[in-house]
Scaffold this active site. Structure first.
Site, PDB file in Angstrom:
ATOM      1  N   HIS A   1      -6.287  -5.589   0.592  1.00 24.62           N
ATOM      2  CA  HIS A   1      -7.327  -5.003  -0.264  1.00 24.62           C
ATOM      3  C   HIS A   1      -8.567  -5.891  -0.335  1.00 24.62           C
ATOM      4  CE1 HIS A   1      -4.437  -1.957  -1.241  1.00 24.62           C
ATOM      5  NE2 HIS A   1      -3.663  -2.793  -1.908  1.00 24.62           N
TER       6      HIS A   1
ATOM      7  N   ASP B   1      -0.491   1.900   3.003  1.00 28.69           N
ATOM      8  CA  ASP B   1      -0.126   1.420   1.672  1.00 28.69           C
ATOM      9  C   ASP B   1       0.761   2.400   0.916  1.00 28.69           C
ATOM     10  OD1 ASP B   1       0.013   0.019  -0.688  1.00 28.69           O
ATOM     11  OD2 ASP B   1      -2.127  -0.035  -1.073  1.00 28.69           O
TER      12      ASP B   1
ATOM     13  N   TYR C   1       9.582  -5.398  -1.604  1.00 23.32           N
ATOM     14  CA  TYR C   1       9.927  -6.179  -2.794  1.00 23.32           C
ATOM     15  C   TYR C   1      11.034  -5.570  -3.648  1.00 23.32           C
ATOM     16  CZ  TYR C   1       6.492  -2.948  -4.933  1.00 23.32           C
ATOM     17  OH  TYR C   1       5.783  -1.836  -5.332  1.00 23.32           O
TER      18      TYR C   1
END
Length: 446
Positions: free
Chosen positions: A268, A319, A122
């Site tokens: 998650h 992550d 992102y």
């Protein structure tokens, strides 16, 4: 077509460990045959001693978070205070510095037996939000970094448009935003895949994409049959804010706007209602658990067993890269559940390895990888069975030893497309991975 043969001292074949396996690999990097009962290596075979697994799939990565390792362990706080430190690192990234960092991070993954990564990307624009002359310069840097590190990548280009439920992006978030989902779709449509790279999509979260724009992202992915990922209910504060803004949970909001489905993976999936779990499982939406990050950020323990029973395939990710070790992620999912439930044996070693291999690859759109069988991509990794962690148990329990005792340090070889990326514990294209990491991270800290 020429065939190369690997002789595997022990191989995990999805349900059991098999001794003496000959793996024939074609020149285009596919497994041509799996021959069991090969007690001794065939002539001219490459010998891989130890336990060979399908390549591991890291289904959720933020490569630049690797620069946070250690620095975020000073003092106390919450996910939200950690996020401020993360923003400060994101502000210093350029296409060149991100390439250097990601190349080293992906090489670290290869050393850990990872052959494919899902990069939840992102950081799109320059600080302040001005697009680069090449609007996808940052994404292209990540694709190039994976190529040099020798692993496959699914670039999950992420829509991140809001600071929270319609609020304008904050200063650190400006470089994440394309303004609208339509502008995001226009930019990401210009990204091209490659032999080692596929393009997917992501909704950062229900906080970061306004509800009336969720369907635009979902439609883009559906039209291309591309994977679609989303951070989902990682924090109770997000759930509370979603209820206040829309009167529903984040899961229901995503369902109502067409985001859930068998090509979608929720990352998650921590704080869910019974109805949420039924929606996720009933739509075949996957769940990517990231246990080392979830514990590092004090997120909580997600209901992974209930999600799987409801029909949600499980995958694993590192992550924030508190550590890069998919074996640790696999056992942490089981051990976390033991702590929460005070019972043992929620998953077998085979089930945990499936999450780390076949189901992880499927979540990233690489359905032809993650197994040792004819026709699959020749991506695999070999663990030592004679280290201080793995020595002792009988070979038929090698998979159990791998999941519950081995670490990334036990990886001896990593092969992608039939070619060694890591051999005898050394990365062939990035000989000094630690040095590359140190240099790349130091440059970001100034």
């Amino acid at each position: 077509m020429p065939v190369k043969t690997f002789w595997l001292e022990h191989a995990w074949l999805g349900t059991h460990t098999e001794p003496g396996v000959a793996l024939d690999v074609t020149a285009d990097g596919r497994i041509a045959a799996v021959r069991t009962g090969a007690e001794t290596p065939p002539p001219d075979a490459e010998v891989l001693r130890g336990l060979t697994l399908p390549g591991l799939a890291n289904a959720h990565s933020h490569a630049f978070h690797r620069a946070l390792r250690g620095t975020v362990q000073v003092g106390s706080g919450t996910f939200w205070t950690w996020r401020e430190v993360m923003y400060s690192v994101a502000q210093n990234l350029t296409p060149d510095s991100y390439f250097a960092l990601a190349r080293a991070v992906y090489a670290e993954m290869a050393l850990a037996g990872i052959t494919a990564v899902g990069e939840f990307h992102y950081v799109h624009h320059a600080p302040g939000g001005t697009p680069y002359a090449e609007p996808n310069a940052m994404g292209e840097a990540l694709i190039a970094a994976a190529a040099e590190a020798g692993i496959r990548i699914t670039l999950l280009d992420t829509a991140y448009l809001s600071a929270g439920f319609g609020a304008a992006p904050e200063r650190h978030q400006l470089r994440f935003s394309d303004g609208t989902a339509e502008a995001w779709a226009e930019r990401v449509s210009a990204l091209k895949g490659a032999e080692h790279a596929r393009i997917g999509a992501a909704v950062h979260s229900v906080r970061a994409v306004p509800a009336d724009q969720l369907s635009t992202v979902a439609a883009w992915a559906a039209e291309r049959h591309a994977p679609l990922h989303v951070h989902l209910s990682e924090q109770t504060a997000e759930n509370d804010a979603c209820q206040a803004a829309h009167g529903v949970t984040p899961t229901r909001l995503l369902a109502d706007h067409g985001v859930l489905g068998p090509r979608t993976t929720g990352v998650h999936n921590t704080h869910l209602t019974d109805t949420d779990i039924a929606l996720i499982g009933g739509t075949g939406t996957g769940t990517c658990m990231c246990p080392t990050t979830e514990r590092d950020l004090a997120d909580g323990i997600g209901p992974a067993p209930r999600l799987q029973r409801a029909g949600s395939p499980l995958s694993l990710g590192s992550d924030s890269h508190a550590v890069i070790d998919l074996l640790e992620e696999a056992r942490a999912m089981e051990l976390n559940e033991r702590l929460a439930s005070r019972t043992r044996g929620h998953w077998t070693a085979a089930a945990l390895l499936r999450a780390a291999t076949a189901d992880g690859h499927a979540a990233l759109g690489w359905e032809e990888a993650g197994t040792l069988e004819a026709g699959a991509l020749a991506d695999f990794t070999t663990l030592a069975l004679d280290s201080v962690r793995t020595a002792g148990p009988v070979p038929r329990l090698a998979a159990e030893t791998a999941v519950f005792a081995a670490t990334a340090a036990d990886v001896r070889h990593t092969v992608v497309g039939g070619r060694h990326v890591v051999r005898d514990g050394a990365h062939r294209a990035v000989p000094d991975v630690a040095g590359a990491l140190h240099e790349a991270i130091a440059s970001l800290r100034g």
